[in-house]
Design a protein around this motif. Structure first.
Motif: not given
Length: 243
Positions: A161-175, A98-102, A87-92
């Motif tokens: 931790e690895d997935l959070a680092a990848i998702l950091s680019d998808r999460v609005p900066a203020h969050l 692209a929409s992550l939930p979709a 899953v981590i490889d796919m998200v990366d």
């Protein structure tokens, strides 16, 4: 190797994409070590087997085992790569547009429809039967080993931790980083729940198509929470007033 007119060894041309002799031998050694380790773990229990035991039974040096499998638990995970890693490889590799939930709604159910591919059963039978047997053995080994369960928990923390680092680019900066970790935890918890549900459905004799249909419905409802949550994080909501 072949010999030319002068008697000197001359390398034969290698087909493009074909593994070299060295790589084939390396793979054979790795497979022999992993097979030996699985047999020893099944026979004696994971906690009772050492790297030295595996090396001796596989007739290789201890360092050879470590070269192929740096951690003891890697010997077991050679037969069962945690789906979280996939899953981590796919998200990366997913484009930021692209929409992550979709994407997860479409792709996650397919991961659990079929068992991982492993070599053909020794008796020439259905390879899925061999896979079922091996995975059942892996599950039993894990259940009987507190040390291995601890190792799995540590890996789970690293995956988050690895997935959070990848998702950091998808999460609005203020969050910020906390939101990235929270979303990573949500996704991986959903994956863990799907693993258990897929195993239950498979044990009940459901076909791959039935498993996909059931998981598509259940994971879709779970990920709707993620989609709605992300969609409502614009920061425009008025905080509640003290009364």
């Amino acid at each position: 190797m072949s010999t030319d007119a002068s008697g000197a060894d001359r390398p034969q041309p290698q087909q493009e994409g074909a593994p070299s002799r060295h790589e084939r031998r390396r793979r054979q050694t790795r497979e022999r070590i992993a097979t030996t380790a699985l047999a020893l773990f099944s026979e004696r229990g994971y906690d009772a087997v050492t790297i030295a035991d595996v090396a001796e039974a596989a007739d290789v040096a201890k360092q050879t085992v470590v070269n192929h499998f740096p951690a003891k638990e890697d010997l077991l995970f050679a037969w069962h790569r945690p789906v979280e890693a996939d899953v981590i490889d796919m998200v990366d590799q997913l484009p930021l547009s692209a929409s992550l939930p979709a994407f997860l709604k479409d792709e996650l159910p397919r991961l659990f429809a079929y068992l991982p591919e492993l070599p053909q059963a020794p008796d020439g039978g259905d390879p899925r039967t061999a896979v079922d047997d091996r995975l059942a053995g892996v599950v039993t080994i894990i259940q009987n080993s507190p040390a291995l369960q601890d190792a799995l928990r540590l890996r789970g923390t690293r995956y988050q931790e690895d997935l959070a680092a990848i998702l950091s680019d998808r999460v609005p900066a203020h969050l910020g980083a906390v939101a990235a970790r929270a979303i990573a935890a949500f996704v991986l918890t959903t994956v863990s729940a799907m693993v258990e549900e897929a195993a239950r459905l498979r044990g009940a004799g459901r076909s791959p198509e039935q498993i996909v249909a059931t998981l598509t419905d259940t994971v879709g409802r779970a990920l709707d929470i993620l989609d709605t949550g992300i969609g409502n994080t614009g920061g425009s909501a008025t905080p509640p007033q003290d009364t």
